[in-house]
Write an enzyme that holds these catalytic residues in place. Structure first.
Site, mmCIF file in Angstrom:
data_model
loop_
_atom_site.group_PDB
_atom_site.id
_atom_site.type_symbol
_atom_site.label_atom_id
_atom_site.label_comp_id
_atom_site.label_asym_id
_atom_site.label_seq_id
_atom_site.Cartn_x
_atom_site.Cartn_y
_atom_site.Cartn_z
ATOM 1 N N TYR A 54 11.585 42.595 121.540
ATOM 2 C CA TYR A 54 12.105 43.964 121.444
ATOM 3 C C TYR A 54 11.378 44.763 120.390
ATOM 4 C CZ TYR A 54 16.482 42.502 123.631
ATOM 5 O OH TYR A 54 17.428 42.030 124.475
ATOM 6 N N GLU A 142 -10.827 42.908 114.554
ATOM 7 C CA GLU A 142 -9.915 44.050 114.465
ATOM 8 C C GLU A 142 -8.937 43.817 113.322
ATOM 9 O OE1 GLU A 142 -7.459 44.652 117.945
ATOM 10 O OE2 GLU A 142 -6.238 46.132 116.877
ATOM 11 N N CYS A 389 8.401 31.815 134.994
ATOM 12 C CA CYS A 389 9.031 31.011 133.940
ATOM 13 C C CYS A 389 10.550 31.110 134.056
ATOM 14 C CB CYS A 389 8.495 31.430 132.576
ATOM 15 S SG CYS A 389 8.645 30.108 131.368
ATOM 16 N N HIS A 515 2.841 31.007 133.144
ATOM 17 C CA HIS A 515 2.669 32.461 132.990
ATOM 18 C C HIS A 515 1.299 32.914 133.481
ATOM 19 C CE1 HIS A 515 6.261 33.366 130.529
ATOM 20 N NE2 HIS A 515 6.133 32.098 130.127
ATOM 21 N N GLU A 517 0.330 35.761 134.247
ATOM 22 C CA GLU A 517 -0.041 37.114 133.784
ATOM 23 C C GLU A 517 -1.071 37.088 132.657
ATOM 24 O OE1 GLU A 517 2.883 35.629 133.313
ATOM 25 O OE2 GLU A 517 3.912 36.255 131.475
HETATM 26 N N1 GLN Z 1 14.030 30.349 128.230
HETATM 27 C C1 GLN Z 1 13.334 29.549 129.177
HETATM 28 C C2 GLN Z 1 12.797 28.273 128.580
HETATM 29 O O1 GLN Z 1 12.671 28.149 127.397
HETATM 30 C C3 GLN Z 1 12.209 30.346 129.824
HETATM 31 C C4 GLN Z 1 11.110 30.686 128.896
HETATM 32 C C5 GLN Z 1 10.208 31.756 129.410
HETATM 33 O O2 GLN Z 1 10.530 32.443 130.360
HETATM 34 N N2 GLN Z 1 9.074 31.943 128.777
HETATM 35 O O3 GLN Z 1 12.464 27.368 129.300
#
Ligand code: GLN
Length: 544
Positions: A54, A142, A389, A515, A517
């Site tokens: 956040y 940087e 995830c 992930h 991304e």
């Molecule tokens: N909270 C979940 C875990 O720890 C998913 C983590 C995430 O989405 N990066 O497995």
């Protein structure tokens, strides 16, 4: 070649220093140099892993499992040099290692001070990048924060020393400032003059100035800035506001010959520039036709940076699929009320408002049931769904609750007492007490099963993506889940962990424990993002 470019910023933050540094990196790569990018962050956290998305935006994960600042994501999207733990230096790491050495008695009784000990540690970490990758030509460093910040001083002092020690032809300073526009449309150069003075007070005369401005600066303005900042007029560049995409910035700099001036200052012979991947990416950008609306159902919706790499990867996928991707950000807790999901997610008919749903990563209980509702809705209404995830874990929880009828199916992250812990902790994670750097982190291999969407996406069976999570698909439920139809389509090489789940008889419902991304680029979209957006596009077109 052992060349350094230090990129600092002045006047205010959020001027796009990371994008400017990365764009310069892209240009130098286009000239055939091996470039590596380093971020110095003045905060005291050892890494970004414990920071709230956040407040600080997403945590970017490298192959070697470092949890870093999101600027490394920019580096990865613009440049191709390897990124690891050593590319992210924080005040916390620097002090941590200096204090550790002091306790080991390695300073031989001397009084340990900011100068030289902290600055030496910073310098040696920056130089380590050359040692690690022997064919590195240029390291672009940087420096986070704004000149004048107390926290940045040791980093600027380390930069000053490295410039001094390397000699002018081997190390230069690039400074990014703001040229604001005041009422009447007049552009003001004074803050830039002050910012360069602040650099000079640190002992650094910038060699190149990049001015963030609403429009391209004209020649008289550039000359005026040059005169008052001790610069060559041809070393003053404009990063003007673009209404296209940040990925055009390398080309905007190229047209102003930024790379040529940098190479000249670094004493590197001019080489042929190949920027064709960037030009063709812009061609694809301009020829996009139509739009898909992707609903991102998550919990950190107010700050765009919280899911930065996910949003960027969706944009890349749109470039690959020839469509504009409109992001519809939906706070999942909104789905937890009595409103039927279609009121929030849109209708399922011809005028469908949302063409695909993505549930990204996340931690903690808030909003989970809303995500499960979104997944169930996408599954039942055959809307393309992509779970990343946590988003894959949500897919499994939905299957448990709504297909197998286990009302309390859950992850033990959210409900420790559930009778159906379909997602649970690995043995080795049960006793972990320290939050920093203890998750399953970084690159690992997954083996993809035949006949799956994930195989179609990657086109190969052995894939490598990055992880950042603690909880896993619980193997106790493999049998019931698969017998009821859920497809498990990728595993760790030893078969012990589930890496991908897919919905049967569904246009495109895929969840991955990793992930993807983090590896997506504007010039090469992540395969799963590409296929997800293509599925959303095809669904929309088929409804026409
Ligand atoms: N909270 C979940 C875990 O720890 C998913 C983590 C995430 O989405 N990066 O497995």
């Amino acid at each position: 070649m052992n060349k350094f470019i230090f990129v600092s910023g002045g006047v205010c933050s959020s001027l796009g220093k990371g994008v400017a540094a990365s764009s310069l990196g892209a240009l130098l790569e286009g000239r055939g140099l091996n470039v590596r990018m380093v971020k110095c962050d003045p905060y005291i956290n050892v890494d970004a892993g414990t920071m709230s998305p956040y407040q600080h935006g997403e945590v970017y994960v490298t192959d070697d499992g470092a949890e870093t600042d999101l600027d490394l994501g920019n580096y990865a999207r613009f440049t191709s040099g390897s990124l690891s733990r050593s590319n992210s230096i924080t005040t916390g790491q620097v002090y941590d290692s200096v204090i550790r050495k002091e306790r080991e008695g390695r300073y031989l009784g001397r009084c340990v001070q900011v100068i030289p000990h902290i600055t030496d540690e910073i310098k040696s970490r920056i130089q380590a990048v050359f040692r690690e990758d022997a064919d590195t030509d240029v390291v672009i460093v940087e420096i986070g924060g704004t000149v004048g910040d107390i926290e940045s001083i040791p980093f600027l002092e380390a930069a000053r020393q490295l410039i001094h020690e390397s000699g002018k032809a081997n190390a230069i300073s690039v400074h990014l400032t703001l040229i604001p526009e005041v009422a009447g449309g007049e552009l003001k150069t004074k803050p830039t003059q002050h910012s360069v003075k602040a650099m000079q007070e640190q002992g650094i005369q910038p060699d190149i100035l990049i001015c963030r401005a609403p429009v391209m600066l004209d020649e008289p303005t550039r000359r005026k800035i040059a005169l008052f900042t001790n610069m060559d007029p041809d070393a003053v560049f404009t990063s003007y506001d673009v209404d296209t995409t940040i990925y055009e910035i390398p080309l905007i700099f190229f047209e102003q010959k930024l790379d040529q001036v940098v190479l000249k200052k670094l004493g590197v012979e001019s080489r042929h520039a190949n920027l064709s991947p960037w030009y063709s990416m812009m061609e694809r950008f301009k020829s996009r036709n139509g739009k898909v609306r992707i609903g991102i159902v998550g919990k950190y919706m107010d700050l765009h940076d919280s899911y930065k790499s996910v949003y960027e990867a969706l944009f890349h996928a749109g470039l690959a699929g020839g469509v504009e991707v409109e992001l519809v950000k939906i706070d999942s807790s909104r789905l937890e009320g009595s409103d039927p999901p279609e009121n929030i997610l849109g209708t399922t008919g011809e005028d469908a408002e949302i063409d695909g749903i993505l549930v990204p990563g996340g931690f903690g209980q808030r909003g989970i049931n809303g995500m499960v509702k979104a997944a169930a809705w996408a599954r039942e209404n055959k809307i393309p769904y992509f779970g990343i995830c946590l988003g894959m874990q949500i897919m499994v929880i939905d299957w448990g609750r709504n297909v197998l009828g286990w009302e309390d199916a859950d992850s033990t992250e959210f409900n420790q007492d559930t009778k159906h812990p379909v997602i649970s902790l690995l043995e080795e994670q049960v006793d972990v007490k320290n939050y920093g750097g203890t998750m399953r982190l970084g690159k690992s291999e997954s083996v993809v099963q035949g006949g799956s969407r994930i195989l179609t996406a990657y086109g190969e069976k052995n894939i490598f993506e990055r992880h950042r999570h603690r909880y896993e698909f619980s193997n106790k439920y493999r049998k019931e889940m698969t017998e009821s139809g859920l497809l498990l389509t990728a595993f760790t090489p030893d078969g012990s962990l589930v890496e991908c789940t897919e919905w049967p008889e569904h246009p495109w419902g895929v969840g991955v424990q990793f992930h993807p991304e983090f590896k997506s680029k504007p010039t090469a979209a992540s395969p799963l993002f590409r296929d997800f957006v293509a599925a959303a596009r095809d669904r929309k077109q088929s409804l026409r």
